[in-house]
Design a protein around this motif. Structure first.
Motif, PDB file in Angstrom:
ATOM      1  N   UNK A  68       0.829  -1.204   0.000  1.00 46.51           N
ATOM      2  CA  UNK A  68       0.000   0.000   0.000  1.00 46.51           C
ATOM      3  C   UNK A  68       0.867   1.260   0.000  1.00 46.51           C
ATOM      4  N   UNK A  69       0.518   2.181  -0.887  1.00 46.99           N
ATOM      5  CA  UNK A  69       1.171   3.483  -0.989  1.00 46.99           C
ATOM      6  C   UNK A  69       2.681   3.369  -1.217  1.00 46.99           C
ATOM      7  N   UNK A  70       3.052   2.335  -1.975  1.00 41.94           N
ATOM      8  CA  UNK A  70       4.438   2.201  -2.403  1.00 41.94           C
ATOM      9  C   UNK A  70       4.518   2.282  -3.927  1.00 41.94           C
ATOM     10  N   UNK A  71       3.566   3.005  -4.525  1.00 39.86           N
ATOM     11  CA  UNK A  71       3.495   3.099  -5.982  1.00 39.86           C
ATOM     12  C   UNK A  71       4.480   4.088  -6.581  1.00 39.86           C
ATOM     13  N   UNK A  72       5.089   4.931  -5.744  1.00 40.19           N
ATOM     14  CA  UNK A  72       6.067   5.909  -6.214  1.00 40.19           C
ATOM     15  C   UNK A  72       7.385   5.709  -5.470  1.00 40.19           C
ATOM     16  N   UNK A  73       8.494   5.945  -6.160  1.00 45.63           N
ATOM     17  CA  UNK A  73       9.778   5.867  -5.473  1.00 45.63           C
ATOM     18  C   UNK A  73      10.780   6.824  -6.127  1.00 45.63           C
ATOM     19  N   UNK A  74      11.821   7.127  -5.375  1.00 44.98           N
ATOM     20  CA  UNK A  74      12.914   7.943  -5.918  1.00 44.98           C
ATOM     21  C   UNK A  74      14.208   7.151  -5.833  1.00 44.98           C
ATOM     22  N   UNK A  75      15.115   7.419  -6.764  1.00 46.20           N
ATOM     23  CA  UNK A  75      16.449   6.817  -6.735  1.00 46.20           C
ATOM     24  C   UNK A  75      17.373   7.806  -6.035  1.00 46.20           C
ATOM     25  N   UNK A  76      17.682   7.501  -4.800  1.00 52.84           N
ATOM     26  CA  UNK A  76      18.446   8.431  -3.972  1.00 52.84           C
ATOM     27  C   UNK A  76      19.815   8.739  -4.579  1.00 52.84           C
ATOM     28  N   UNK A  77      20.424   7.752  -5.216  1.00 53.25           N
ATOM     29  CA  UNK A  77      21.750   7.961  -5.784  1.00 53.25           C
ATOM     30  C   UNK A  77      21.732   9.038  -6.865  1.00 53.25           C
ATOM     31  N   UNK A  78      20.653   9.074  -7.640  1.00 51.73           N
ATOM     32  CA  UNK A  78      20.543  10.099  -8.688  1.00 51.73           C
ATOM     33  C   UNK A  78      20.447  11.495  -8.080  1.00 51.73           C
ATOM     34  N   UNK A  79      19.708  11.600  -6.983  1.00 51.24           N
ATOM     35  CA  UNK A  79      19.603  12.906  -6.321  1.00 51.24           C
ATOM     36  C   UNK A  79      20.944  13.327  -5.718  1.00 51.24           C
ATOM     37  N   UNK A  80      21.679  12.356  -5.165  1.00 53.31           N
ATOM     38  CA  UNK A  80      23.007  12.669  -4.618  1.00 53.31           C
ATOM     39  C   UNK A  80      23.936  13.163  -5.725  1.00 53.31           C
ATOM     40  N   UNK A  81      23.848  12.484  -6.899  1.00 48.86           N
ATOM     41  CA  UNK A  81      24.681  12.886  -8.029  1.00 48.86           C
ATOM     42  C   UNK A  81      24.323  14.290  -8.520  1.00 48.86           C
ATOM     43  N   UNK A  82      23.055  14.674  -8.291  1.00 46.52           N
ATOM     44  CA  UNK A  82      22.617  16.011  -8.710  1.00 46.52           C
ATOM     45  C   UNK A  82      22.987  17.075  -7.677  1.00 46.52           C
ATOM     46  N   UNK A  83      23.606  16.648  -6.561  1.00 47.50           N
ATOM     47  CA  UNK A  83      24.094  17.619  -5.591  1.00 47.50           C
ATOM     48  C   UNK A  83      23.248  17.788  -4.343  1.00 47.50           C
ATOM     49  N   UNK A  84      22.231  16.960  -4.162  1.00 46.79           N
ATOM     50  CA  UNK A  84      21.381  17.087  -2.976  1.00 46.79           C
ATOM     51  C   UNK A  84      21.962  16.258  -1.832  1.00 46.79           C
ATOM     52  N   UNK A  85      21.987  16.839  -0.619  1.00 44.18           N
ATOM     53  CA  UNK A  85      22.593  16.146   0.519  1.00 44.18           C
ATOM     54  C   UNK A  85      21.610  15.174   1.166  1.00 44.18           C
TER      55      UNK A  85
END
Length: 267
Positions: A68-85
């Motif tokens: 339930x409510x796991x229909x969306x996800x983010x790839x944390x590594x991509x955000x880190x590569x984009x400069x987000x801490x």
């Protein structure tokens, strides 16, 4: 709902057309199945809720789908590569969980009330009953969407983050930001395609998840229209009395030799 048409209307900035597409996908009637025969205490609670003409809203932690409510996800590594801490990514995950509908939920189906699987799943093998509701306010209803896999929303989240950082704490949402947020929210009610036969719709109370609560049917944008008793329901007399007080019709299902679908007759 035609997701392509909905998305296209949003991307054009035509929120009115998007709302129209969304509301036209909501059927005029919805069904909810109730189990009886599980325990005396549970039967008493369910029948009292029916008597009060209320709906019970439950936390998603008690639902039968572990995804339930796991229909969306983010790839944390991509955000880190984009400069987000890490702190920013943790905040994103928390926000994504929040907009994914953490709160109290009441579920319905648009399937025909004579269809056997729903009685087996949710009415204790047809020992319970089903209530048919007229949809009065379609704005309160959310359609469940079905996908073969969770959706990667890393790109959408990254764009929203960049926009928020660029504008600062006092900046207002742009049209593009509003479109992205609407698409995210629309895609939170996602389940695997194996559940598609349930044709599920929901009312979601956007509150912090806690104990369940009952709310009047009328305040939920619905109207109780009739009650259908299951093939093995043994509470006919009590439910008929409740239906008479509510001023709604009652019918009961029975099996036939000619069909795998139960037939309905008025009481």
């Amino acid at each position: 709902m035609n997701v392509s048409d909905y998305s296209a209307a949003l991307l054009k900035g035509d929120f009115k057309e998007a709302c129209k597409i969304e509301q036209e996908s909501i059927p005029p009637k919805l069904y909810k199945y109730f189990p009886l025969g599980v325990s005396e205490e549970k039967d008493h609670e369910i029948l009292n809720t029916l008597k009060a003409d209320e709906l019970w809203f439950s936390p998603i932690s008690g639902f039968n789908d572990p995804y339930e409510y796991m229909g969306l996800f983010i790839k944390e590594e991509r955000l880190k590569q984009a400069g987000y801490d890490d702190a920013m990514i943790a905040a994103v995950n928390k926000t994504l969980t929040t907009i994914s509908g953490q709160g109290l939920v009441c579920c319905f189906s648009a399937t025909d009330c004579c269809t056997a699987p729903m009685w087996a799943y949710y009415a204790n093998w047809a020992k319970g009953f089903c209530v048919e509701y007229d949809v009065i306010n379609r704005c309160t209803i959310r359609e469940v969407l079905y996908e073969s896999a969770p959706l990667d929303v890393t790109g959408t989240v990254a764009r929203l983050l960049k926009s928020a950082i660029d504008k600062g704490p006092d900046g207002s949402l742009s049209i593009d930001d509003k479109i992205s947020i609407k698409l995210l929210i629309k895609n939170t009610c996602i389940k695997h395609k194996s559940w598609e036969h349930e044709r599920e719709y929901r009312i979601v109370l956007p509150v912090e998840e806690g104990k369940g609560c009952g709310l009047p049917v009328a305040s939920s944008g619905l109207k109780t229209n009739r009650i259908i008793l299951g093939l093995q329901c043994s509470h006919d007399k009590e439910i008929i009395e409740i239906a008479n007080r509510l001023g709604v019709r009652v019918s009961k299902l029975h099996k036939t030799k000619e069909s795998y679908f139960a037939e309905e007759y008025q009481l």
